[in-house]
Design a protein around this motif. Structure first.
Motif, short mmCIF file in Angstrom:
data_model
loop_
_atom_site.label_atom_id
_atom_site.label_comp_id
_atom_site.label_asym_id
_atom_site.label_seq_id
_atom_site.Cartn_x
_atom_site.Cartn_y
_atom_site.Cartn_z
N PRO A 1 0.83 -1.20 0.00
CA PRO A 1 0.00 0.00 0.00
C PRO A 1 0.87 1.25 0.00
O PRO A 1 1.89 1.31 0.69
CB PRO A 1 -0.79 -0.11 1.32
N ALA A 2 0.45 2.24 -0.78
CA ALA A 2 1.19 3.50 -0.83
C ALA A 2 1.15 4.17 0.54
O ALA A 2 0.14 4.12 1.25
CB ALA A 2 0.61 4.41 -1.89
N LEU A 3 2.25 4.80 0.91
CA LEU A 3 2.32 5.50 2.18
C LEU A 3 1.80 6.93 2.01
O LEU A 3 1.93 7.52 0.94
CB LEU A 3 3.78 5.55 2.67
N ASP A 4 1.22 7.46 3.09
CA ASP A 4 0.85 8.88 3.04
C ASP A 4 2.13 9.71 3.06
O ASP A 4 3.23 9.19 3.29
CB ASP A 4 -0.11 9.25 4.18
N ALA A 5 2.00 11.00 2.80
CA ALA A 5 3.18 11.85 2.64
C ALA A 5 4.08 11.84 3.87
O ALA A 5 5.30 11.67 3.75
CB ALA A 5 2.76 13.27 2.29
N PRO A 6 3.54 11.98 5.12
CA PRO A 6 4.43 11.93 6.29
C PRO A 6 5.11 10.58 6.45
O PRO A 6 6.30 10.52 6.80
CB PRO A 6 3.49 12.24 7.46
N GLY A 7 4.38 9.49 6.19
CA GLY A 7 4.96 8.16 6.33
C GLY A 7 6.04 7.90 5.30
O GLY A 7 7.08 7.30 5.60
N ARG A 8 5.80 8.37 4.09
CA ARG A 8 6.80 8.22 3.01
C ARG A 8 8.07 8.99 3.35
O ARG A 8 9.18 8.47 3.20
CB ARG A 8 6.19 8.71 1.70
N THR A 9 7.91 10.21 3.82
CA THR A 9 9.07 11.02 4.17
C THR A 9 9.85 10.42 5.33
O THR A 9 11.08 10.38 5.32
CB THR A 9 8.64 12.45 4.52
N HIS A 10 9.11 9.91 6.34
CA HIS A 10 9.78 9.34 7.50
C HIS A 10 10.61 8.12 7.10
O HIS A 10 11.76 7.97 7.54
CB HIS A 10 8.76 8.95 8.57
N LEU A 11 10.04 7.26 6.25
CA LEU A 11 10.78 6.06 5.85
C LEU A 11 11.96 6.45 4.96
O LEU A 11 13.06 5.90 5.12
CB LEU A 11 9.85 5.10 5.11
N TRP A 12 11.77 7.38 4.06
CA TRP A 12 12.86 7.87 3.21
C TRP A 12 14.02 8.39 4.06
O TRP A 12 15.18 8.10 3.79
CB TRP A 12 12.32 8.96 2.30
N ARG A 13 13.69 9.11 5.12
CA ARG A 13 14.72 9.69 5.98
C ARG A 13 15.39 8.66 6.87
O ARG A 13 16.32 8.99 7.61
CB ARG A 13 14.12 10.79 6.84
N ALA A 14 14.96 7.41 6.78
CA ALA A 14 15.62 6.35 7.56
C ALA A 14 17.10 6.26 7.22
O ALA A 14 17.92 5.87 8.06
CB ALA A 14 14.95 5.00 7.31
#
Length: 233
Positions: free
Chosen positions: A81-94
């Motif tokens: 499932p696609a992540l919402d914008a905050p979730g996508r950014t948080h995972l990217w910043r991992a």
């Protein structure tokens, strides 16, 4: 031989990107309870990123940008499932929250007591700053290919790093767990050290776990590297 500087590849040689990302993936709220291979996801994310950044010349992007594009590709490829914008950014910043291999910090301290120690990496400067602060590292310098505008394994990247350090290439020891990096460093005149990181890619194992040429040092860990390098008067 005594060296005037030691330069470390940072992404996989110093940082446990795979283990760190797998832990981050297990904590994504939207993907809790979903059965997918998080080890394979982390490796696909990394592999796609490397394909997008290695060998670039004057790109209009850096490795963080490629990390984001590669994340979206992995999500689609694994049917998640696609992540919402905050979730996508948080995972990217991992990637900015990666932990280091536990044997690096003491080696860094020991080596810096003798010679300057440099992060020489394809990672973005801001990422190296973040992970260094997070892991308590103090480098004498950070040389990111982002600064140079030419990415490994181009000879110009290594030559520029040596020039910026005001050292002849043969006075620099390049440390990495990747043959492509060390082979290019050797061709550019740097000394080389292969440090095995058998867990870099998790259970699958690294694609090039063994040295494919004769390097100046071949060791199983950073303690052994320090023993060899610091034994020279």
């Amino acid at each position: 031989m005594q060296y005037d500087a030691v330069a470390f590849d940072t992404g996989g040689t110093v940082l446990d990107w795979h283990g760190s990302l797998v832990d981050e993936l297990a904590r994504v709220p939207a993907w809790q309870g979903l059965a997918f291979d998080r080890h394979a996801f982390a490796n696909a994310w990394r592999r796609s990123t490397m394909q997008g950044i290695v060998g670039q010349v004057q790109p209009a992007f850096n490795m963080d940008d490629v990390h984001l594009l590669a994340l979206d590709e992995a999500v689609l490829a694994f049917g998640l499932p696609a992540l919402d914008a905050p979730g996508r950014t948080h995972l990217w910043r991992a990637w900015h929250r990666l932990r280091a291999w536990p044997d690096f910090a003491p080696a860094l301290a020991s080596l810096r007591a003798r010679v300057p120690v440099v992060s020489f990496t394809m990672l973005p400067t801001a990422l190296v700053i973040d992970v260094s602060r997070r892991n308590g590292f103090t480098w004498d310098a950070i040389v990111s290919c982002e600064m140079i505008g030419v990415y490994k394994p181009h000879r110009e990247a290594y030559a520029t790093a040596a020039r910026w350090l005001n050292l002849a290439p043969e006075r620099i020891l390049m440390v990495a767990c990747h043959n492509f990096d060390l082979n290019a460093a050797h061709a550019a005149g740097l000394r080389t050290a292969f440090v095995a990181r058998p867990d870099e890619w998790g259970p699958a194992g690294p694609p090039d776990p063994h040295p494919n040429m004769a390097y100046d040092h071949t060791v199983d860990g950073f303690a052994a590297l320090c023993e060899q390098v610091l034994s020279t008067p």
